[in-house]
Design a protein around this motif. Structure first.
Motif, mmCIF file in Angstrom:
data_model
loop_
_atom_site.group_PDB
_atom_site.id
_atom_site.type_symbol
_atom_site.label_atom_id
_atom_site.label_comp_id
_atom_site.label_asym_id
_atom_site.label_seq_id
_atom_site.Cartn_x
_atom_site.Cartn_y
_atom_site.Cartn_z
ATOM 1 N N LYS A 196 -35.394 10.364 0.913
ATOM 2 C CA LYS A 196 -33.941 10.501 0.871
ATOM 3 C C LYS A 196 -33.427 10.586 -0.562
ATOM 4 C CE LYS A 196 -32.153 8.574 5.179
ATOM 5 N NZ LYS A 196 -31.332 7.494 5.773
ATOM 6 N N HIS B 50 -35.925 16.512 -0.991
ATOM 7 C CA HIS B 50 -34.955 15.662 -0.320
ATOM 8 C C HIS B 50 -34.315 16.429 0.828
ATOM 9 C CE1 HIS B 50 -35.385 12.910 -3.672
ATOM 10 N NE2 HIS B 50 -35.131 13.897 -4.506
ATOM 11 N N PRO B 51 -33.775 15.708 1.805
ATOM 12 C CA PRO B 51 -33.066 16.395 2.886
ATOM 13 C C PRO B 51 -31.959 17.275 2.321
ATOM 14 C CG PRO B 51 -33.371 14.098 3.428
ATOM 15 C CD PRO B 51 -33.794 14.248 2.001
ATOM 16 N N TYR C 229 -32.980 13.298 12.056
ATOM 17 C CA TYR C 229 -33.290 13.604 10.665
ATOM 18 C C TYR C 229 -33.857 15.005 10.500
ATOM 19 C CZ TYR C 229 -34.657 11.903 5.980
ATOM 20 O OH TYR C 229 -34.774 11.673 4.645
ATOM 21 N N SER C 230 -34.692 15.429 11.432
ATOM 22 C CA SER C 230 -35.325 16.746 11.325
ATOM 23 C C SER C 230 -34.304 17.851 11.426
ATOM 24 C CB SER C 230 -36.389 16.909 12.417
ATOM 25 O OG SER C 230 -35.818 16.786 13.697
ATOM 26 N N ARG D 251 -31.153 17.653 10.552
ATOM 27 C CA ARG D 251 -30.290 17.661 9.390
ATOM 28 C C ARG D 251 -31.001 18.149 8.138
ATOM 29 N NH1 ARG D 251 -28.988 12.488 11.154
ATOM 30 N NH2 ARG D 251 -29.921 11.561 9.305
ATOM 31 N N SER D 252 -32.346 18.121 8.143
ATOM 32 C CA SER D 252 -33.079 18.419 6.926
ATOM 33 C C SER D 252 -33.112 19.894 6.595
ATOM 34 C CB SER D 252 -34.519 17.891 7.050
ATOM 35 O OG SER D 252 -34.495 16.499 7.183
ATOM 36 N N GLY E 89 -35.242 20.412 1.342
ATOM 37 C CA GLY E 89 -35.535 20.765 2.710
ATOM 38 C C GLY E 89 -36.951 20.474 3.134
ATOM 39 N N LEU E 90 -37.028 20.095 4.388
ATOM 40 C CA LEU E 90 -38.301 19.684 4.971
ATOM 41 C C LEU E 90 -39.289 20.834 5.107
ATOM 42 C CD1 LEU E 90 -39.638 17.184 6.206
ATOM 43 C CD2 LEU E 90 -38.656 17.837 8.395
ATOM 44 N N ASP F 121 -32.857 7.556 11.720
ATOM 45 C CA ASP F 121 -32.947 8.785 10.933
ATOM 46 C C ASP F 121 -34.332 9.409 10.959
ATOM 47 O OD1 ASP F 121 -30.295 8.821 10.171
ATOM 48 O OD2 ASP F 121 -30.645 7.624 8.367
ATOM 49 N N LEU G 59 -38.967 13.320 13.351
ATOM 50 C CA LEU G 59 -38.940 14.141 12.136
ATOM 51 C C LEU G 59 -40.084 15.147 12.151
ATOM 52 C CD1 LEU G 59 -37.806 14.736 9.320
ATOM 53 C CD2 LEU G 59 -39.246 12.898 8.445
#
Length: 262
Positions: free
Chosen positions: A93, A106-107, A119-120, A122-123, A133-134, A153, A157
């Motif tokens: 984060k 970071h997300p 969380y996934s 939003r990333s 980004g994831l 969160d 993920l």
């Protein structure tokens, strides 16, 4: 984990055993990484079949590890990875305290996320903010290791979007919490060859039901929440140090944030 439930009382200071498990987790994770790179099962099978087999082993040097979570455990894993000549990416984060992580992700910020999004979702996959980004984090990884805590969160993920972004030769290791994984998506990825292997020590439901598909999923290696046992000699030291601070009226170490959940 039950103690951070919003339904429970929160009018006290709660601490945890942070800083204890990094060494144990590193032994576990790198034990399996070496087990897979050195093709140990194949060697054992050749011995049992009395075959002199000289297939080439892999090496960790030059491989890239991605860490989901870079707290005290993630930092120790990154430090260990450097001894093997690996590159390390960290997805977190905000924290960038480990100097052994080569790249931090970071997300990605998004517009007004819905409260039901996990969380996934939003990333995202990165945006104009740079290395964000994831999905960008996952691309090109040889090993993806999750050390995430159980929070709202981190739910799922590791979902299909993330797994599909990994190369087919990648290996996923989870020593954090089982809620971080979309289990059906992981089964599908392994069965379809979109992932080389997975090593799981934690699960959404523990003990794992006998009818769960994980038991029969190819290239899936399971242990049973044993990657980092709480040894009395380790936990006692943390308690004694904090107890002394408490008696002296000083701030305690490893205080849990009830809102974050860890």
């Amino acid at each position: 984990e039950p103690l951070v439930d919003p339904a429970q009382r929160r009018d006290y200071v709660l601490t945890n055993a942070r800083s204890v498990f990094g060494e144990l987790m590193s032994e576990y994770v790198f034990g399996y990484l070496l087990f897979l790179e050195k093709r140990m099962l194949e060697r054992i099978g050749a011995q049992q079949d009395k075959q002199w087999q000289r297939t080439e082993s892999g090496v960790l040097r030059g491989r890239t590890m991605g860490l989901l979570g870079v707290g005290s455990i993630g930092a120790h894993l990154a430090w260990t990875a450097k001894h093997f000549g690996m590159r390390v990416r960290g997805f977190t984060k905000s924290s960038e305290t480990s100097t052994d992580v080569d790249e931090y992700y970071h997300p990605s910020p998004t517009r007004a996320p819905e409260v039901h999004q996990d969380y996934s979702e939003r990333s995202g996959s990165g945006d104009e903010s740079g290395r964000g980004g994831l999905i960008e984090f996952a691309q090109g990884l040889d090993y993806l290791v999750s050390v995430l805590p159980r929070t709202k969160d981190t739910n799922r993920l590791v979902a299909a979007t993330l797994l599909n972004a990994l190369p087919n030769h990648a290996v996923f290791v989870n020593v954090g919490r089982g809620n971080a994984v979309d289990e059906s998506a992981l089964v599908k990825a392994l069965k379809e060859g979109k992932l080389a292997a997975a090593v799981l020590d934690v699960f959404e439901q523990e003990p794992l039901p006998r009818e769960h598909p994980f038991w029969d999923t190819p290239n899936l290696y399971m242990t049973y929440h044993t990657s980092a046992i709480s040894y009395p000699e380790d936990i006692t030291k943390v308690f004694v140090d904090n107890y002394q601070l408490y008696l002296e009226g000083k701030s305690l170490k490893y205080v849990v944030d009830f809102e974050r959940g860890y």
